[in-house]
Each structure stands twice: as structure tokens, then as C-alpha cells.
Scaffold this motif. Structure first.
Motif, short mmCIF file in Angstrom:
data_model
loop_
_atom_site.label_atom_id
_atom_site.label_comp_id
_atom_site.label_asym_id
_atom_site.label_seq_id
_atom_site.Cartn_x
_atom_site.Cartn_y
_atom_site.Cartn_z
N SER A 179 0.81 -1.22 0.00
CA SER A 179 0.00 0.00 0.00
C SER A 179 0.83 1.27 0.00
CB SER A 179 -0.92 0.02 1.24
OG SER A 179 -1.68 -1.16 1.35
N PRO A 208 -8.68 -4.87 -1.88
CA PRO A 208 -8.69 -3.47 -2.35
C PRO A 208 -7.30 -2.93 -2.67
CG PRO A 208 -9.21 -3.60 0.01
CD PRO A 208 -9.25 -4.99 -0.53
N MET A 239 -6.38 -4.31 -6.05
CA MET A 239 -7.19 -3.62 -7.05
C MET A 239 -6.64 -2.23 -7.34
SD MET A 239 -11.07 -4.73 -5.93
CE MET A 239 -11.82 -3.59 -7.10
N GLN A 240 -6.17 -1.55 -6.31
CA GLN A 240 -5.59 -0.23 -6.51
C GLN A 240 -4.34 -0.30 -7.37
OE1 GLN A 240 -7.08 2.52 -5.57
NE2 GLN A 240 -5.48 3.83 -6.43
N ALA A 295 -16.49 -7.04 -5.60
CA ALA A 295 -15.67 -5.87 -5.27
C ALA A 295 -15.35 -5.03 -6.51
CB ALA A 295 -14.37 -6.33 -4.60
#
Length: 463
Positions: A195, A229, A232-233, A266
Motif C-alpha cells: 500500500s 482493495p 485492485m488499486q 468488489a
């Protein structure tokens, strides 16, 4: 390095580097700490121009200064040494030279008690040393480096934590490290590493998650840690390599019966459609594989086919071939026929049998051959004009194209309602050869189906 007026100009290439190194070594060998620090400051200013051969000679000296026992663990002498080593370690070959000279144990020993500025230089040096050379990651892990990193990551400043996460992302490409993170319930740190930080580091963390996901029992831990997520980012904002790595990792962890529906919900299907349309062949292959996994549920298949139809109607040759390849696989799923009919897939495929791209034609012919095994699909194919186009393909230059076309035509020939439409090619050698292969395969399948109940009764453990 020491004063050398008259022996150098502004041009780095005209300096007498042997003489400069001699002056540097002389300063480092003296008893005056201030003189040593000044020599290292001058070295730092010349790092971009200095030859690697000369810098390599300074590494053992700098490491000796860094590792020398001091009352103050972050003395100015050590700080200057750490700064130089950090800068030198950005040069790949020198990073390995540093590790081979014993840098990693020294860095690990100094890290826990280091102050913030000194700590950042130590961490950046360590990060660079293990980033460029995979064996150095093993050295770090074998010297208790993972334990040091995990202990520091929970208490250090944000800036130091980002460097620690980059180190962890590199370490996690070692199999034993990944397993330890899973068994010790630290997978969340991998997700955090994916992240934040540099794109290269985030890509490594995503790759580590994909590799860890090959262990079926670990997939749930990865999903629960919030990986979906984050990956996906990366699929949205990453470059070509990152998208492929993130797409593969997400595909691996989605291949679990409990994850397929929620991951599709999602919103990953549009992202994989974008990956399918990208320029990277590896990315397209990954998207194909993931679509085939997600499509095991009919509602996902509907969303996927809708995207594939748009691609098949477009002008992206590579994407059209990949989309046809997915249709080829999906056409064998039990609920595929109504979904494909609802979106008018078969007439589109028939149109593409004469596409300019041989790759597109090969994949489309394969899908048509698969669809032609179903009675209702054969009827739609025939009404859409597939038969004459398939017959023309028997003269194609591609072996795969001829075989796919022949297989479809054999299936038509076995249909009492459509067999007469291909009477003109019954003597064609390619058709006859494929007819024999198809009949042999059907005989084998029939034998297996007939013998299966007997095997199950014989071995109740198989039930």
C-alpha cells in the motif's frame, strides 16, 4: 578525500582517482576523527563521478569505521560512514560487494539502538544491499534480520517504517520468510507494504502475496488482511509490470470457493477487462486465467461475457484474440450456452472467422469447434454462416487453424440435420484425419463414462 589542487579539474573523467584514493586512505588511517569525517564528506561529493573500482576499495574502510565500538552508537564518525555507504549501495555491484564484506551483520547490530537520522541511513543502506541481489536477502534472513525488522516496524517513525516495509517486501520473496509471516499472523504487513512506498517495493509485496497464495490455507489470511482493495488499486494505478503482478496475485487468492463471489462483487471484472486489452501479453494471459476462475458462477460469467463482447467488436487485435480464447474456455461450462446466446456471441465469432489477424482466427475457430459440440449452438452457427467459412479454412496456412476448423466440421457432419451441408469435403484428407481423431476420443470418453460407476462401487472411498 584530501586536498589535491592541481591534480584535478571540474571534469570527473580527468581526475587522478588512484591518487585521490591514496589521500582518502591516508586520512582514514590517521588518528584524527575530524580529518576522517572531512575525507568522507569529500568522498560523498564525488560518488557520482567516482569509478566503481575505486569506490569498491573504500567499502571495507567505511564498514570498519561503521562497526568500530563507540560509546555513542551514533557518533559523527559512524554517521558519516553510514551516509557514504548508503550512497554507495545505490550502485548494484557495490551493494553486493558491501554484503560480501560483512555489512549486513554490522547494520543489524547497530539498528536497534540507533537514533532516528542515523537509523534512516542504516535502513536505506540495508534496503539497497538486499534490493539488488537476491542472495543478500538470504544472508539477512539467516542473521536474524527478519526478527529485527518486525520488532522495529511497530515502534519506529513513519519515514523509517516505510523503509522497513520496503525491506520486508524484498525479504518476503524468500519462501521461508513468507511462510513465517503467514504462520505468525503478520500477513497484514505484506498488505501494508503493498500500500505504501515505491512502486518497485509495492510490486514486490504484491508478488509475495501471490506466491504465498499458492498455499491454499494462506489465501483466507491474505484476504482477511485486506489484500483485495490494495491489489485492485495496484491494478488501477500501476505500470505494465505492476498490473500484471497485482493481477496475478489477486487471481491466485480469488481461486478459492469462498472468495470468488465477494472478489467479483468488489469490482475486479472491469479491471481484468482493462488488463486483457493492455499491451502486455503476460497481463492478457493472466486476465484470461482469472476470467475462467471467476466465471464458475453464472452471475460472474454474465458480467464477463458482456465485457468480452465489447472487446470482440473493437479493433484491438491482441485483446480480440484473448477474448476469443476466454470464450473458448467458457463455452465448455454447463450454463454457457444461454449466456452466449443472450449476448449474441456466436454471430460475432462467425464474423471474426475472416478477421485479418491469423491469431484471432485461430482462437475464434477453436471457440467455434468447442461450441459446435452442442446441438443448439451448432444450429446457431449454421444459421450465422459458419460452415462455408470453416470449409475455406481447410486450406489455411496455419496447422492450428486447419485443425480447429476440421474439428468443428466433423461435429457438423455428425448432426443429422446439418451433415448434408458439408458433403463436399467428406473426402478431404484433413477432414478425414480429424474425423478419425474425434471418433477415437469419443470412444475413449464413452468407455470412461461406462466404467466410472463400477469403479465407484468397487472403491467406496472415492465417493
Amino acid at each position: 578525500m584530501e586536498r589535491s589542487e592541481g591534480k584535478e579539474t571540474e571534469s570527473g573523467g580527468s581526475r587522478n582517482w588512484d591518487e585521490l584514493f591514496h589521500l582518502f586512505a591516508k586520512a582514514i588511517a590517521c588518528e584524527n576523527d575530524e580529518r576522517k569525517i572531512q575525507a568522507m564528506i569529500k568522498l560523498a561529493k564525488m560518488l557520482k563521478q567516482a569509478p566503481e573500482s575505486i569506490l569498491g576499495l573504500t567499502v571495507p574502510m567505511l564498514l570498519e569505521l561503521l562497526g568500530s565500538p563507540r560509546r555513542n552508537p551514533s557518533s559523527p564518525l559512524q554517521e558519516a560512514s553510514a551516509y557514504c555507504l548508503k550512497r554507495i549501495a545505490t550502485r548494484g555491484e557495490l551493494a553486493d560487494r558491501m554484503a560480501q564484506s560483512g555489512a549486513i551483520p554490522i547494520l543489524l547490530r547497530l539498528l536497534p539502538d540507533s537514533e532516528e537520522g542515523f537509523r534512516r541511513d542504516l535502513l536505506k543502506c540495508l534496503r539497497n544491499v538486499i534490493t539488488y541481489w537476491i542472495p543478500n536477502r538470504m544472508i539477512l534472513a539467516s542473521h536474524g534480520g527478519l526478527e529485527v525488522i518486525l520488532a522495529m516496524v511497530v515502534s519506529c517513525s513513519r519515514e523509517s517504517k516505510l523503509i522497513l516495509l520496503e525491506i520486508l517486501s524484498a525479504l518476503a520473496l524468500v519462501r521461508e520468510v513468507r511462510k513465517f509471516l503467514w504462520t505468525s499472523r503478520r500477513v497484514n504487513l505484506l498488505v501494508e507494504a503493498a500500500s505504501h512506498g515505491s512502486m518497485i517495493s509495492r510490486t514486490r509485496a504484491a508478488q509475495a502475496m501471490g506466491l504465498l497464495g499458492l498455499i491454499k490455507r494462506a489465501r483466507r489470511a491474505i484476504v482477511n488482511a485486506g489484500a483485495v482493495p490494495v491489489l485492485m488499486q495496484l491494478l488501477v494505478e500501476g505500470d505494465t509490470t505492476m498490473k500484471a503482478v497485482a493481477g496475478n496475485a489477486l487471481g491466485v487468492i480469488s481461486s478459492h470457493v469462498d472468495h470468488i463471489r465477494p472478489i467479483a462483487e468488489a469490482g475486479v471484472i472491469p479491471l481484468y477487462a482493462d488488463l486483457l486489452q493492455g499491451s502486455d501479453p503476460t497481463g492478457r494471459e493472466i486476465a484470461e486465467d482469472v476470467f475462467c476462475v471467476l466465471a464458475v458462477y453464472e452471475e460472474n460469467a454474465v458480467a464477463i461475457v458482456e465485457r468480452l463482447v465489447r472487446i470482440l467488436r473493437g479493433d484491438n487485435v491482441g485483446a480480440k484474440a484473448a477474448a476469443a480464447d476466454v470464450i473458448w474456455d467458457l463455452s465448455s461450462y454447463k450454463y454457457s450456452s444461454p449466456v452466449l446466446h443472450n449476448y449474441g456471441v456466436i454471430p460475432i465469432l462467425v464474423e471474426l472467422l475472416v478477421d485479418e489477424s491469423i491469431d484471432v482466427r485461430e482462437k475464434v475457430a477453436g471457440a467455434v469447434a468447442q461450441l459446435s459440440q452442442n446441438k443448439d449452438d451448432r444450429a446457431v452457427l449454421a444459421r450465422s454462416g459458419a460452415i462455408p467459412r470453416l470449409i475455406n479454412m481447410l486450406e489455411a496456412e496455419s496447422d492450428e487453424l486447419r485443425d480447429n476448423a476440421a474439428e468443428a466440421l466433423v461435429n457438423f457432419s455428425l448432426d443429422p440435420l446439418l451433415g448434408e451441408h458439408i458433403s463436399c469435403i467428406l473426402e478431404n484428407p484433413i477432414f478425414q484425419n480429424m474425423h478419425g481423431r474425434v471418433m477415437r476420443m469419443r470412444a475413449v470418453d464413452e468407455h470412461i463414462n461406462m466404467s466410472l460407476p463400477e469403479q465407484l462401487n468397487w472403491d467406496p472411498g472415492l465417493l
